[in-house]
Enzyme design. Structure first.
Site, PDB file in Angstrom:
ATOM      1  N   ASP A   1     -10.061   2.352   2.856  1.00 52.13           N
ATOM      2  CA  ASP A   1     -10.137   1.501   4.053  1.00 52.13           C
ATOM      3  C   ASP A   1     -10.898   2.174   5.200  1.00 52.13           C
ATOM      4  O   ASP A   1     -11.753   1.560   5.847  1.00 52.13           O
ATOM      5  CB  ASP A   1      -8.730   1.122   4.544  1.00 52.13           C
ATOM      6  CG  ASP A   1      -8.115  -0.005   3.734  1.00 52.13           C
ATOM      7  OD1 ASP A   1      -8.871  -0.737   3.052  1.00 52.13           O
ATOM      8  OD2 ASP A   1      -6.882  -0.166   3.782  1.00 52.13           O
TER       9      ASP A   1
ATOM     10  N   LYS B   1       0.814  -1.226   0.000  1.00 53.96           N
ATOM     11  CA  LYS B   1       0.000   0.000   0.000  1.00 53.96           C
ATOM     12  C   LYS B   1       0.847   1.275   0.000  1.00 53.96           C
ATOM     13  O   LYS B   1       0.494   2.262  -0.639  1.00 53.96           O
ATOM     14  CB  LYS B   1      -0.970  -0.010   1.185  1.00 53.96           C
ATOM     15  CG  LYS B   1      -2.077  -1.051   1.018  1.00 53.96           C
ATOM     16  CD  LYS B   1      -3.067  -0.993   2.167  1.00 53.96           C
ATOM     17  CE  LYS B   1      -4.108  -2.103   2.011  1.00 53.96           C
ATOM     18  NZ  LYS B   1      -5.129  -2.053   3.070  1.00 53.96           N
TER      19      LYS B   1
END
Ligand code: NDP
Length: 275
Positions: free
Chosen positions: A106, A69
């Site tokens: 997220d 990420k």
């Protein structure tokens, strides 16, 4: 006669074989009448940038999972606010001019799962965040945006928790050492965001963190969530849930970004939850 090939998407991770993302996106596509190809691509960190550039030269978008990420954020040409403030991206989108845009869904996914599916109101609540890695960084700002009264961050490596609290930059966010947990009293919500469970490692947590109103939430799902959820139930939480709903919600945000249509997350969540 020319045929139009379905648009291509993928999730990149290492390992990634266990990922539910291909199933989730195919189910969303079926719901919305959108044909798409969605695969899982396993690449080690040293090959990630090349692999994702090659893929996105022809494909429309990619999800990014552990451990890529931060690298996805770094290689992008433009970054959303949600990605910039966390320094990580779980969504990469190829713009028509070829530039890569990074976004992070997220935190929004967690907050939507907590508030709509788990009926956990966040405004004014005392929240304990266990862990200060990529996932914890990805959700901390959204928990503050949702109006929590207090966000206490505890991490095995104390400096990382302090750095996250400092980056959040508000007095509602504070770092505490792991060995201080027993003296902190109880919390309305405990969010477990360490990777201990997926690594098969046991966590030592005091039951004093829990009172009869506490909700325990593990970002992991499946066997990786079992240790924390067992601990939470043994400590007497009002409710304990895993991160499957967050996974579906963050995927719904990525799908909406790519296709301009918001899929219904609930039927997909129910299908994945079914025994
Ligand atoms: P990182 O590798 O970035 O961070 C790992 C974190 O876990 C660090 O805070 C680390 O502490 C801590 N940790 C690891 N082992 C232990 C241990 N034995 N005891 C205490 N703390 C430990 O991982 P991520 O933050 O990206 O992911 C964390 C979890 O969240 C994963 O299980 C992942 O599957 C899940 N996740 C779920 C999502 C969903 O959609 N449901 C989305 C994103 C993540 P230290 O700093 O000391 O090393």
């Amino acid at each position: 006669m020319a045929t139009t090939l379905p648009a291509r998407y993928a999730v990149f991770g290492h390992p990634i074989g266990h990922s539910l993302s291909p199933t989730i996106h195919r189910l969303f596509g079926g719901q919305c009448g959108i044909k798409l190809q969605y695969s899982a691509i396993d690449v080690p960190p040293e090959s990630f940038a090349d692999a994702v550039h090659r893929f996105l030269a022809e494909a429309h978008g990619a999800n990014v999972s552990l451990p890529h990420k931060a690298a996805a954020f770094a290689l992008a040409d433009e970054r959303s606010i949600a990605a910039s403030r966390t320094g990580s991206a779980n969504v990469l989108t190829r713009r028509p001019d070829g530039r890569l845009a990074a976004h992070n869904t997220d935190g929004a996914g967690l907050v939507r799962d907590l508030t709509t599916r788990q009926h956990c109101m966040l405004a004014g609540r005392r929240v304990l965040l266990l862990g200060a890695g990529g996932a914890a960084r990805g959700i901390a700002w959204d928990l503050l945006d949702a109006g929590v009264a207090e966000l206490t961050i505890a991490n095995r490596t104390a400096d990382t928790a302090s750095a996250l609290a400092a980056a959040l930059g508000v007095s509602r966010a504070r770092a505490r050492r792991w060995n201080e947990l027993a003296g902190l009293g109880s919390f309305d919500l405990i969010v477990h965001a360490t990777s201990a469970g997926v690594l098969g490692q046991a966590l030592q947590l005091p039951h004093s963190l829990v009172d009869p109103q506490t909700i325990g939430y593990d970002l992991s799902y499946g066997p990786g969530a079992r240790g924390f959820l067992d601990w939470a139930r043994a400590a007497g939480v009002a409710a304990a849930c895993d991160g499957l709903g967050m996974l579906v919600e963050q995927a719904a945000d990525a799908f909406a970004l790519w296709h301009g249509q918001r899929p219904q997350a609930d039927p997909v969540y129910a299908q994945l939850r079914a025994p």
